[in-house]
Structure formats: C-alpha cells, structure tokens
Scaffold this motif. Sequence first.
Motif, PDB file in Angstrom:
ATOM      1  N   ASP A 129       0.967  -1.242   0.150  1.00  0.00           N
ATOM      2  CA  ASP A 129       0.095   0.006   0.006  1.00  0.00           C
ATOM      3  C   ASP A 129       0.898   1.064  -0.081  1.00  0.00           C
ATOM      4  N   GLU A 130       2.067   1.155   0.418  1.00  0.00           N
ATOM      5  CA  GLU A 130       2.995   2.347   0.480  1.00  0.00           C
ATOM      6  C   GLU A 130       3.289   2.809  -0.627  1.00  0.00           C
ATOM      7  N   PHE A 131       3.454   1.926  -1.879  1.00  0.00           N
ATOM      8  CA  PHE A 131       3.531   2.471  -3.176  1.00  0.00           C
ATOM      9  C   PHE A 131       2.225   2.455  -4.054  1.00  0.00           C
ATOM     10  N   PHE A 132       1.298   1.673  -3.569  1.00  0.00           N
ATOM     11  CA  PHE A 132       0.017   1.710  -4.565  1.00  0.00           C
ATOM     12  C   PHE A 132      -1.043   2.227  -3.541  1.00  0.00           C
ATOM     13  N   PRO A 133      -1.013   3.390  -3.329  1.00  0.00           N
ATOM     14  CA  PRO A 133      -2.000   3.920  -2.247  1.00  0.00           C
ATOM     15  C   PRO A 133      -3.538   3.634  -2.426  1.00  0.00           C
ATOM     16  N   GLU A 134      -4.211   3.417  -1.280  1.00  0.00           N
ATOM     17  CA  GLU A 134      -5.764   3.148  -1.616  1.00  0.00           C
ATOM     18  C   GLU A 134      -6.188   4.315  -2.150  1.00  0.00           C
ATOM     19  N   GLY A 135      -7.202   4.486  -3.202  1.00  0.00           N
ATOM     20  CA  GLY A 135      -7.685   5.341  -3.648  1.00  0.00           C
ATOM     21  C   GLY A 135      -6.905   6.001  -4.927  1.00  0.00           C
ATOM     22  N   ALA A 136      -5.605   5.681  -5.264  1.00  0.00           N
ATOM     23  CA  ALA A 136      -4.997   6.170  -6.048  1.00  0.00           C
ATOM     24  C   ALA A 136      -5.490   5.973  -7.531  1.00  0.00           C
ATOM     25  N   ASP A 137      -5.118   6.820  -8.676  1.00  0.00           N
ATOM     26  CA  ASP A 137      -5.645   6.359  -9.876  1.00  0.00           C
ATOM     27  C   ASP A 137      -4.518   5.980 -10.526  1.00  0.00           C
ATOM     28  N   TRP A 138      -4.786   5.268 -11.710  1.00  0.00           N
ATOM     29  CA  TRP A 138      -3.946   4.299 -12.433  1.00  0.00           C
ATOM     30  C   TRP A 138      -3.700   4.895 -13.928  1.00  0.00           C
ATOM     31  N   LEU A 139      -2.442   4.717 -14.539  1.00  0.00           N
ATOM     32  CA  LEU A 139      -2.318   4.459 -15.971  1.00  0.00           C
ATOM     33  C   LEU A 139      -2.063   3.256 -16.386  1.00  0.00           C
ATOM     34  N   MET A 140      -3.058   2.693 -17.572  1.00  0.00           N
ATOM     35  CA  MET A 140      -2.907   1.394 -18.029  1.00  0.00           C
ATOM     36  C   MET A 140      -2.167   1.507 -19.515  1.00  0.00           C
ATOM     37  N   LEU A 141      -0.793   1.656 -19.406  1.00  0.00           N
ATOM     38  CA  LEU A 141       0.183   1.670 -20.670  1.00  0.00           C
ATOM     39  C   LEU A 141       0.315   0.396 -21.032  1.00  0.00           C
ATOM     40  N   GLY A 142      -0.862  -0.359 -21.784  1.00  0.00           N
ATOM     41  CA  GLY A 142      -0.407  -1.629 -22.451  1.00  0.00           C
ATOM     42  C   GLY A 142      -1.564  -1.943 -23.551  1.00  0.00           C
ATOM     43  N   TYR A 198       1.613  10.612 -22.174  1.00  0.00           N
ATOM     44  CA  TYR A 198       2.189  11.769 -21.597  1.00  0.00           C
ATOM     45  C   TYR A 198       1.024  12.833 -21.388  1.00  0.00           C
ATOM     46  N   THR A 199       0.191  12.723 -22.516  1.00  0.00           N
ATOM     47  CA  THR A 199      -0.866  13.692 -22.333  1.00  0.00           C
ATOM     48  C   THR A 199      -1.674  13.523 -21.076  1.00  0.00           C
ATOM     49  N   VAL A 200      -1.957  12.128 -20.620  1.00  0.00           N
ATOM     50  CA  VAL A 200      -2.803  11.868 -19.506  1.00  0.00           C
ATOM     51  C   VAL A 200      -2.009  12.304 -18.220  1.00  0.00           C
ATOM     52  N   LEU A 201      -0.734  12.082 -18.574  1.00  0.00           N
ATOM     53  CA  LEU A 201      -0.030  12.137 -17.122  1.00  0.00           C
ATOM     54  C   LEU A 201       0.215  13.973 -16.879  1.00  0.00           C
ATOM     55  N   THR A 202       0.097  14.436 -17.930  1.00  0.00           N
ATOM     56  CA  THR A 202       0.152  15.903 -17.549  1.00  0.00           C
ATOM     57  C   THR A 202      -0.964  16.574 -17.798  1.00  0.00           C
ATOM     58  N   ALA A 203      -2.027  16.110 -17.591  1.00  0.00           N
ATOM     59  CA  ALA A 203      -3.467  16.747 -17.903  1.00  0.00           C
ATOM     60  C   ALA A 203      -4.089  17.133 -16.289  1.00  0.00           C
ATOM     61  N   GLY A 204      -3.292  17.069 -15.147  1.00  0.00           N
ATOM     62  CA  GLY A 204      -3.656  17.485 -13.955  1.00  0.00           C
ATOM     63  C   GLY A 204      -4.505  16.553 -13.384  1.00  0.00           C
ATOM     64  N   HIS A 205      -4.493  15.208 -13.674  1.00  0.00           N
ATOM     65  CA  HIS A 205      -5.040  14.054 -12.749  1.00  0.00           C
ATOM     66  C   HIS A 205      -3.992  13.746 -11.698  1.00  0.00           C
ATOM     67  N   ASP A 206      -4.353  12.946 -10.773  1.00  0.00           N
ATOM     68  CA  ASP A 206      -3.660  12.456  -9.737  1.00  0.00           C
ATOM     69  C   ASP A 206      -3.224  11.105  -9.775  1.00  0.00           C
ATOM     70  N   ILE A 207      -2.392  10.781 -10.859  1.00  0.00           N
ATOM     71  CA  ILE A 207      -2.163   9.433 -11.243  1.00  0.00           C
ATOM     72  C   ILE A 207      -0.992   8.896 -10.316  1.00  0.00           C
ATOM     73  N   GLN A 208      -0.765   7.882  -9.654  1.00  0.00           N
ATOM     74  CA  GLN A 208       0.353   7.509  -8.872  1.00  0.00           C
ATOM     75  C   GLN A 208       0.701   6.019  -9.103  1.00  0.00           C
ATOM     76  N   CYS A 209      -0.001   5.433  -9.986  1.00  0.00           N
ATOM     77  CA  CYS A 209       0.110   3.832 -10.213  1.00  0.00           C
ATOM     78  C   CYS A 209       0.018   3.594 -11.507  1.00  0.00           C
ATOM     79  N   MET A 210       0.757   2.551 -12.182  1.00  0.00           N
ATOM     80  CA  MET A 210       0.569   2.087 -13.381  1.00  0.00           C
ATOM     81  C   MET A 210       1.007   0.893 -13.893  1.00  0.00           C
ATOM     82  N   PHE A 211       0.402   0.431 -14.909  1.00  0.00           N
ATOM     83  CA  PHE A 211       0.786  -0.861 -15.481  1.00  0.00           C
ATOM     84  C   PHE A 211       1.567  -0.411 -17.054  1.00  0.00           C
TER      85      PHE A 211
END
Length: 373
Positions: A129-142, A198-211
């Motif tokens: 949970d320290e690195f994948f916080p509860e409530g964090a948003d994700w980027l699915m890069l696949g 890159y567009t998603v990550l720089t659009a002001g969202h709070d994305i902290q986790c990703m695949f």
Amino acid sequence: MKHDIAVAELPPAPSSPEEAKAALDKHTVEMVQWHFSEETGSPFWLEKKSTYDFDPLTDVTCFEDLRQFPEFEDEWLRGGPVRRWLPKGLEGKPLYVFETGGTTGIPKSRLVAEDHWIDYEMFSHTLPDEFFPEGADWLMLGPSGPRRLRLAVEHLAQYRGGISFCVDLDPRWVVKLLKAGKVEEAKAYQTHVIDQAYTVLTAGHDIQCMFATPKLLEALAMKLFDEGTSIEEIGIKGIFAGGTEFTPQWYKFCKEELLGPNVYITPTYGNTLMGLACGKPFDPAENYKITYYAPQPRAAVEVVDFDDYNKPVGYGETGRVKLYTLTKELFIPGFMERDEGEREEPCDKYPWDGVSGVRPFHVFAKTTTVGVY
C-alpha cells in the motif's frame, strides 16, 4: 482495500509448502468434478471425456493425476463456437471473450465471466500500500482492444478505490510492422502511444500507479526526461510491469536509471489463460534475479523436461514452462507455453514452486517477433 466491488471471497493464503500442496490437490479435484460433471461441465470437456481411457471423475484425486490427460492442443482455442467452453453451471452469466495472439491467422480466445476480476483481486493483495495507495488513480499503458489486460487493470484500480486511465494500443499492428521490416513505422506508432500516456500524465490528474510493458515504460521515461521531468516527478509511486523483455539486466537498468530509489516496480508474468504470476519480492542479494510464482491454486506452473512434458525438472534445472488453469470458467490440464526457464524452490511469500529466467522457448526463439512487450 475497497471491497465493495469484490466478486470473490479469497481464501487465506497457505503458510507452508505442505499447506499449499493440500490446497492445490483439493482445488484440482473440485475443478475436475465441476468441468466433467454432466450437470455443470462444458460441452468441450464432456465430449472429450468420452475419448479418454480413464474417468476424470474418479481417477483424478490430486494435482499430479492431471498428467493422465493428453497434451492440450493450442489449436483448440482458435475459432469457435466459443460457447463450447462455457460450463453449464455458469450459463446465464454475462460473458466476455478475450483474445491472445492473432498476428497471423485466427487468434486464440478465452470465454470469461469473472476470472479476470478474481485474478486481479488476488494480485491486489500482493501490492504494498505504501507504493500503491488506496484510492490512487492508475495509468494502463498496455494493449487494448480484445485483450483482457485493459479490463483487468481497470478492475484492479477500482478494487483499490481508484480510476484507470487507458491508451489505445494495437500490439498486432506493431508486430506486423516489425515483421515487414518497417522499423521506423513501428517507432512512430510507439511514439503515438507514448504521446497519449504523456498527455494523460500531464493533464492535471492524480495518477500514482501504473501498468506498463518494459519497452513502453522505458520509452515513457525517456520522453519525460526529454521534457525535463521523470517518472517520480510526474507523480508515479508504484508500477507493475510484464513482458518477455523484463530481464534481470533491464530490471537493474530500470531501477537504477529510469525510476530511481523512490519508485517501486514489481515484475509479473501472465497471459490470458493463467492470470498473473507474481514476482518474488526484490532482494539485493539475488542480483536482480526474477522469480515468478503462479496464482495457486487457480493456476499452477511446472518446469518440465524438454523431452518429457510429464516430468518436472529438478530445482535449478532448465525446462519448458507448463501451465495449468483451474477455475470454474476454464480448465486446462497442462498447456505448453512458448517459454522456458529454471525451476525455483518455494519462498516465504509464495510457498510453492516458482520459475525464473523466463525467456522464449529455444525451439521457437528465432521465429518469435517481440512487439510492445
């Protein structure tokens, strides 16, 4: 964890190899009874049963008894009607069909109701949970489209209380370009995919986790460096990645050069048939060695002799990867993967056999085209 959308009650994890073996044996018998019973079984396996010189309902009493089944044929998963795989006991449920492969010819397909959700709920419990916080948003890069990964990662994010942001990505197009020698076009397509991320990550969202796949993660990190930022500075804390390019050499490069000490990454090994095998927790003493453990008892992996697929190799020895899928939705008693590796002993977190050094099976390696993975 956010359990209000959970689809399964997950059993407690076994704490010893003995407990793990007992759980696998019990689960194996239950799944064989389910798939070969006239009341609950699928048309495919009920028809196959009549061709065997043994009775699965009485002669399978433990996991090792699955070796009585003849080798599972890859071609059985190509083409339809796909409903022949639907167990009678699951009729009426909303269904998905997921594809794998298909660069040439008919792709392999798998009928699914809830397995992709259950697999990723199990995986969720392995993430710190320290690195994948509860409530964090994700980027699915696949890969997107008819593959299960997009919906599985989306459920993983929702299960942990977050939202999954996705990109459009057709891996078959990448492989076609590479096979045709159109390297520049393939690079242009990769740039198109990375631009989306890159567009998603720089659009002001709070994305902290990703695949991400290794190739795409590296390309994204380089894009961020070019823009004067980094994976960490953009807000990513935890990553899970998978693909044949996830080698110990790349693992070291990734942690030391692409991510830095504050971003967590865990390797995974999975596919549409198995679900997700987890990587053994990182140990500096192992020099970036990557060992995977299947999500037992819903799937199991053996490393078997190249000349006898019913004979597991010894610990530390090299063999071909053999997969068993054991869920109510799909029964596969030994699928020969296009991979090889070394058999590894159980570990504290996963008290059953693992596999390390996963790489393309040497017989196929020269003809395998690696795209975005």
